[in-house]
Design a protein around this motif. Structure first.
Motif, PDB file in Angstrom:
ATOM      1  N   LEU A 236     -14.772 -10.483   1.639  1.00 58.06           N
ATOM      2  CA  LEU A 236     -15.449  -8.985   1.793  1.00 58.06           C
ATOM      3  C   LEU A 236     -14.325  -8.173   2.594  1.00 58.06           C
ATOM      4  N   ASP A 237     -13.422  -8.749   3.576  1.00 61.82           N
ATOM      5  CA  ASP A 237     -12.500  -8.092   4.205  1.00 61.82           C
ATOM      6  C   ASP A 237     -11.571  -7.433   2.995  1.00 61.82           C
TER       7      ASP A 237
ATOM      8  N   MET B 137     -11.683  -0.337   0.169  1.00 62.95           N
ATOM      9  CA  MET B 137     -12.481   0.967   0.258  1.00 62.95           C
ATOM     10  C   MET B 137     -11.753   1.963   1.440  1.00 62.95           C
ATOM     11  N   ARG B 138     -11.105   1.286   2.412  1.00 58.66           N
ATOM     12  CA  ARG B 138     -10.549   2.156   3.424  1.00 58.66           C
ATOM     13  C   ARG B 138      -9.227   2.836   2.735  1.00 58.66           C
TER      14      ARG B 138
ATOM     15  N   ALA C 280     -13.190  -4.507   1.724  1.00 54.80           N
ATOM     16  CA  ALA C 280     -13.194  -3.309   2.601  1.00 54.80           C
ATOM     17  C   ALA C 280     -12.101  -2.672   3.003  1.00 54.80           C
ATOM     18  N   GLN C 281     -10.799  -3.386   2.630  1.00 56.80           N
ATOM     19  CA  GLN C 281      -9.567  -2.900   2.850  1.00 56.80           C
ATOM     20  C   GLN C 281      -9.246  -1.810   1.399  1.00 56.80           C
TER      21      GLN C 281
END
Length: 281
Positions: A264-265, A271-272, A268-269
């Protein structure tokens, strides 16, 4: 700042959303031109005449395109290509433009016909999923970007077409035809196709439109677009469309792997990074 409209006699071929909006926008200019228009469905043209948005209904596309100072093809790309070949002999000294989503095919045909100096490609980044004259609006182009591909056209014709769009309140962006067409694959074709595939996935999952929130409605809005308008565009730019789809597929494969591995990291990366890109625009 006012922009002078250089044409006295305008022929519009096609009075749907785009052509009808052009007629309406031209009619409200300080010195509107005489507008003769042809529409495949005559009732739309008759309505425009009754509303005072055009001056005459042409009995044929050839009549609308002949003997004018400016000819505007407001039709799907494949129709515009066919009509340009059919009408060129009657253009005389007219400046010719269009509103189709790809420019190189039309510029090439104009060159083949010996009219490269008279053709100025236009592509308004305006519109919607509604179709037909009844969906048209005089302010459709106000504040919107219009790409103008002058190519080999005479400079005064390019300036006149740019001034026309500016008189309607549009922002003109000059661009090379090849660069425009590649840009449109990524900025227009890919979002359209993604919207279609996303809508199909939702439908197959049993969702209805009323189940969607604002985000879902935004992402699926383009699924309402006209297939008739899109098929010729997709055909003419098929190779670049495939590259765009492959890039999208790579992104989906990345998400499948990341989610299956509970990484999930990495999600998230992504998405950022995309949030940062979106906010920079």
């Amino acid at each position: 700042m006012s922009h002078e409209f250089a044409f006295e006699r305008v022929g519009i071929v096609g009075l749907g959303l785009m052509g009808g909006s052009l007629a309406r926008a031209l009619r409200v200019l300080a010195n509107p031109p005489r507008i003769v228009a042809f529409n495949r469905h005559r009732d739309g043209a008759e309505r425009a005449l009754a509303e005072g948005e055009i001056d005459a209904v042409a009995d044929s596309a050839e009549e609308a395109a002949g003997g004018k100072d400016l000819v505007i093809y407001a039709t799907p790309l494949d129709v515009a290509l066919e009509m340009m070949r059919d009408h060129a002999a009657g253009w005389g000294d007219a400046t010719v433009t269009d509103v189709a989503g790809l420019k190189e095919p039309l510029a090439s045909v104009a060159g083949e016909l010996g009219f490269a100096e008279q053709f100025v490609g236009s592509h308004p980044m305006a519109g919607g999923t509604a179709t037909g004259y009844e969906a048209s609006s005089a302010d459709l182009f106000a504040g919107e970007t219009v790409f103008v591909c002058g190519g080999a056209a005479e400079s005064e014709r390019i300036e006149a077409v740019e001034s026309m769009w500016q008189a309607m309140g549009a922002r003109v962006r000059p661009i090379d035809a090849d660069a425009h067409d590649r840009l449109m694959v990524w900025a227009s074709h890919l979002p359209q196709l993604v919207s279609n595939v996303l809508s199909r996935a939702m439908a197959e999952a049993g969702l209805r439109v009323e189940d969607l929130g604002p985000g879902g409605r935004d992402l699926t809005r383009l699924a309402e677009s006209s297939p008739e308008m899109w098929t010729s565009l997709l055909d003419e730019a098929s190779e670049e469309n495939l590259r765009a789809i492959e890039s999208m597929q790579d992104g989906l494969d990345f998400l499948r792997t990341a989610l299956s591995e509970r990484s999930l990291d990495e999600v998230a990366q992504l998405m950022r990074a995309t949030r940062e890109w979106r906010r920079e625009q």
